[in-house]
Write a protein that holds these residues in place. Sequence first.
Motif, PDB file in Angstrom:
ATOM      1  N   LEU A   1     -11.889 -61.030 -41.539  1.00  9.79           N
ATOM      2  CA  LEU A   1     -13.125 -60.769 -41.334  1.00  9.79           C
ATOM      3  C   LEU A   1     -13.746 -61.323 -42.697  1.00  9.79           C
ATOM      4  O   LEU A   1     -15.261 -61.566 -42.442  1.00  9.79           O
ATOM      5  N   LEU A   2     -13.259 -61.383 -43.850  1.00 13.63           N
ATOM      6  CA  LEU A   2     -13.835 -61.447 -45.047  1.00 13.63           C
ATOM      7  C   LEU A   2     -13.747 -62.853 -45.636  1.00 13.63           C
ATOM      8  O   LEU A   2     -14.709 -63.686 -46.591  1.00 13.63           O
ATOM      9  N   VAL A   3     -12.568 -63.646 -45.051  1.00 11.72           N
ATOM     10  CA  VAL A   3     -12.440 -64.997 -45.852  1.00 11.72           C
ATOM     11  C   VAL A   3     -13.521 -65.877 -45.313  1.00 11.72           C
ATOM     12  O   VAL A   3     -14.108 -65.621 -44.252  1.00 11.72           O
ATOM     13  N   ASP A   4     -13.480 -67.508 -45.683  1.00 15.73           N
ATOM     14  CA  ASP A   4     -14.211 -68.529 -45.249  1.00 15.73           C
ATOM     15  C   ASP A   4     -14.069 -68.494 -43.764  1.00 15.73           C
ATOM     16  O   ASP A   4     -12.967 -68.460 -43.291  1.00 15.73           O
ATOM     17  N   GLY A   5     -15.202 -68.376 -43.006  1.00 12.66           N
ATOM     18  CA  GLY A   5     -15.050 -68.497 -41.626  1.00 12.66           C
ATOM     19  C   GLY A   5     -14.997 -67.413 -40.880  1.00 12.66           C
ATOM     20  O   GLY A   5     -15.273 -67.255 -39.622  1.00 12.66           O
ATOM     21  N   GLY A   6     -14.847 -66.265 -41.692  1.00  9.62           N
ATOM     22  CA  GLY A   6     -14.850 -64.807 -41.079  1.00  9.62           C
ATOM     23  C   GLY A   6     -16.339 -64.302 -40.691  1.00  9.62           C
ATOM     24  O   GLY A   6     -17.316 -64.895 -41.308  1.00  9.62           O
ATOM     25  N   ALA A   7     -16.464 -63.301 -40.019  1.00  6.94           N
ATOM     26  CA  ALA A   7     -17.652 -62.775 -39.396  1.00  6.94           C
ATOM     27  C   ALA A   7     -18.392 -62.464 -40.847  1.00  6.94           C
ATOM     28  O   ALA A   7     -19.670 -62.351 -40.995  1.00  6.94           O
ATOM     29  N   LEU A   8     -17.808 -61.786 -41.696  1.00  4.60           N
ATOM     30  CA  LEU A   8     -18.560 -61.153 -42.958  1.00  4.60           C
ATOM     31  C   LEU A   8     -18.230 -61.761 -44.267  1.00  4.60           C
ATOM     32  O   LEU A   8     -18.281 -61.380 -45.272  1.00  4.60           O
ATOM     33  N   ALA A   9     -18.118 -63.286 -44.131  1.00  9.67           N
ATOM     34  CA  ALA A   9     -17.887 -63.973 -45.219  1.00  9.67           C
ATOM     35  C   ALA A   9     -18.873 -63.966 -46.219  1.00  9.67           C
ATOM     36  O   ALA A   9     -18.705 -64.287 -47.578  1.00  9.67           O
ATOM     37  N   PHE A  10     -20.035 -64.100 -45.662  1.00  9.79           N
ATOM     38  CA  PHE A  10     -21.467 -63.966 -46.622  1.00  9.79           C
ATOM     39  C   PHE A  10     -21.168 -62.832 -47.684  1.00  9.79           C
ATOM     40  O   PHE A  10     -21.924 -62.873 -48.609  1.00  9.79           O
ATOM     41  N   LEU A  11     -20.445 -61.751 -47.510  1.00  9.43           N
ATOM     42  CA  LEU A  11     -20.635 -60.635 -48.291  1.00  9.43           C
ATOM     43  C   LEU A  11     -19.844 -60.889 -49.543  1.00  9.43           C
ATOM     44  O   LEU A  11     -19.724 -60.243 -50.598  1.00  9.43           O
ATOM     45  N   ASP A  12     -18.888 -61.992 -49.454  1.00 11.83           N
ATOM     46  CA  ASP A  12     -18.031 -62.340 -50.418  1.00 11.83           C
ATOM     47  C   ASP A  12     -17.243 -61.261 -51.102  1.00 11.83           C
ATOM     48  O   ASP A  12     -17.070 -61.149 -52.334  1.00 11.83           O
ATOM     49  N   ALA A  13     -16.631 -60.426 -49.885  1.00 15.27           N
ATOM     50  CA  ALA A  13     -16.013 -59.303 -50.671  1.00 15.27           C
ATOM     51  C   ALA A  13     -14.415 -59.368 -50.485  1.00 15.27           C
ATOM     52  O   ALA A  13     -13.709 -58.716 -50.699  1.00 15.27           O
ATOM     53  N   ASP A  14     -14.121 -60.665 -50.333  1.00 20.95           N
ATOM     54  CA  ASP A  14     -12.526 -61.024 -50.251  1.00 20.95           C
ATOM     55  C   ASP A  14     -11.870 -60.489 -51.734  1.00 20.95           C
ATOM     56  O   ASP A  14     -12.367 -61.011 -52.563  1.00 20.95           O
TER      57      ASP A  14
END
Lengths: 339, 559
Positions: B119-132
């Motif tokens: 969900l969090l990595v580049d290309g995931g739906a929530l990538a913009f949160l930069d929470a990886d």
Amino acid sequence: MTGHDGATGSGLELREVAVTFGATTAVDDVSLCIEPAEVVALLGPSGCGKSTLLRAVAGLEPTDRGTVRWAGADLRDVPVHRRGFGLLFQDGQLFPHRDVAGNVEFGLRMAGVNRAGRQARVGELLELVGLSGRGGRRVASLSGGEQQRVALARSLAPRPRLLLLDEPLSALDRGLRERLATDLREILRRTSTTALYVTHDHDEAFTIADRVGVMDHGRLLQIAPAELLWRRPADEQVAQFLGYDWFVPASALGAARPRGAGPDDVLGLRPESLVVDADGPIIGLVVDRHRTRGGTGLLVHIDGVGTVGARAPGTAVPGPAARVRLRLEAAVTAVLPPA
Amino acid sequence: MDRHRRRVGVALAGLVPLGFLGVFFAWPVASILARGLLVDGALDLGGFAEVFDSDRTWRIIGQTLAQSVAGTTLAVLLGVPGAYVLYRCRFPGRAVVRALVTVPFVLPTVVVGVAFRSLLVDGGALAFLDADGTFAAIVAALVFFNYAVVVRTVGAMWAHLDPRAEQAARALGASPARAFREVTLPALTPAIASAASLVFLFCATAFGTVLVLGGPAYGTVETEIWIQTTQFLDLRTAAVLSTVQLAVVTLSLTVSAWSRRRRETALRVQSDAETARPLRRADLPAVLVTAAVVLALLMAPLASLLAGSLRTPDGWGLHNFANLATNGQRSTAEPGLGVGLEVSVWQAALNSLRIAVDATLIAMVVGVLVCVLVTRRPHQPGARRALSVFDAVFMLPLGVSAVTVGFGFLITLDRPPLDLRSSVVLVPIAQAVVAVPLVIRTLLPVLRSIDERLREAAAVLGAGPARVFTAVDLPVLGRSLGLAVGFAFAVSLGEFGATSFLARPDRPTLPVVIFRLIGRPGADNLGMALAASVVLAAMTTLVIGLAERFRVHSAGAEV
């Protein structure tokens, strides 16, 4: 099994049996014999040790002292399942996952009886307890009374040498209890079953048993044929437990004392022992009165005796401070040896 | 004679589980303690001083506590409204939502980590949160995992709470909020405390999720034990940290046991009446919170995982699943390091299944023996005391982290007298140690619900001890055995903490392979990790789903 060390007796023989739980002595040196085909009831308040004694006979509770013998053989090293005794619990404890027939035949299967033998015996037992044709019923669908009947059939099926009954009727309501008590006596007689019956209910004990024992604080206070126990309790403690509330010296009643009672004996009185009777020889002063089932209960003061209970038929009874004449009902009066 | 034989039988039944626990739990744990506390046979706290002197240790302990406190608080805050909506209210589709809520809890920790990452990595739906790799991402994953614990524990109690107490408070002039605060909440407190202590335990011992999600800067006591052991080869530090972890776990287990007892006492005064009623307007806040949690927190990562597994370089397809038959993508940049997996993913899945069969078998034998033993009522007071100790001893591994078990095996069972390093039984045994407490927890309440007099009735009718077991205990256990088998199997399939220490490179399990794939560069490897996670999730969900069919609701034996 263990060796027979001199098969002297027949039936059950307890000699100075004691059971302790830590510091508490639940059963305190009880000695007792039960003849074959005899039914003995143990009567006592809850916590008096009667159920523990029963469990000790069954082998479910280890004894600390004393011996339990059957037909002269010591049962010390015979485990529960090899004793050949039956046990009936207060609440049946039917196996919930087996139907009625499955419960009744359980002991027969343990004994290795073949299918045909089991079927015949189950049918016989269900008829005996009045549940013919209900073998396929689920036990959960039965009423409390029916469950106890099934439990009785289950414990009788393997023809136990001794049947132990632990307050088997106390979970039932009064009417059912009285009916089942009569049925139970009839069934025990007809099958010549040797039985030890534990209860706190006097009526049940007297209905069912040939002999009745009274227990308190782990001790067996007295054991005697029902009628004898009723009429001649050994001491005030036993008499009190049997429902005799007042104790008066026989001499205090003068000529009105029952036949068979010596002047030094003590009389045990119940509320029904003294009855208002215009021709009665005893004179009392009414202290208090109250309604009872089918009559009036009185508290009267008798000179030289003290304040005791009495009964009057009907409700037209003199109030407090009135003088009444009373007679003694010998049949419901106990005679105790001098204290 | 007979009495003697019976005693021998009982002793044997006790020796098997005691021996198992002694060799495979007590010994490894004792070895860990010895390694941390002793130097050349003498007590030396130098190791502790050294470890506690380092900033790294304090950072890690701080992070462990912070993640546990945050995870527990959020899970309780979100879970209580969920319990209300799912257990106190009635609406169409409630059973489906209840089942959905339970899914995350049965998922293997590695899968949870991979799902959140997708969900969090580049290309995931929530990538913009930069929470990886951030603290927030890890806490979210922990809440995802533990939400069901709070909802089910609190909900079970709430469902049976007599509504008349709250009605009485309302009639006496309390507002709905006031009545909730002063009447309902205090009644629920034992259940909330019980759930919270359990969630805290799970958060503090979380391993797979943290290892997959946390970046290099992030670590907890659990991951640190693993890193110190496998990467720095510093067994002493690992042992010290394991000792710390043992203390934390023992503490939270004590709290948990205490609050569970309180909850059980409280449950006895409950009514059995159906208390759920249709949703009302006043329920809207709770419904919204629950809907948000179910959709955003629970469903989004799973949807992302599924979507990611189906995405290929050129659109959608089963490319990643087809790759599961291969050994993964070789890195062309670093030919030496970037070799593929030793085995294909399907082979690893097969390993997992084989190991799970063995582990389940061991866990069931040990677990059933323990349950049967602790439910006997011996006459001798000494034997009774021994049994209660026995009972407590077997609950211990429940909390002890899988990592500690794995690490303990690594340092004890690698040389004579017991060298199991290369033995195929090592991994199943470790997984069985992790699963046994669960088996016991499933079966023990059922056996405890049997009236002792039922066994006595059978004994009086001529059944010996063995017959009593088959005639009385076994039929009542019946379906619960199926449930326990399912639980043990699922635990084994997803087990990562202990297995990551012990699995041989050429015989990895599915979670181990997923973890290896995630650490390798290459889009194909990530895609394969997602596909393998979907496979593993499907396997465990299927097993649990089947097992749940065995759950008994009748006969007073609520598991």
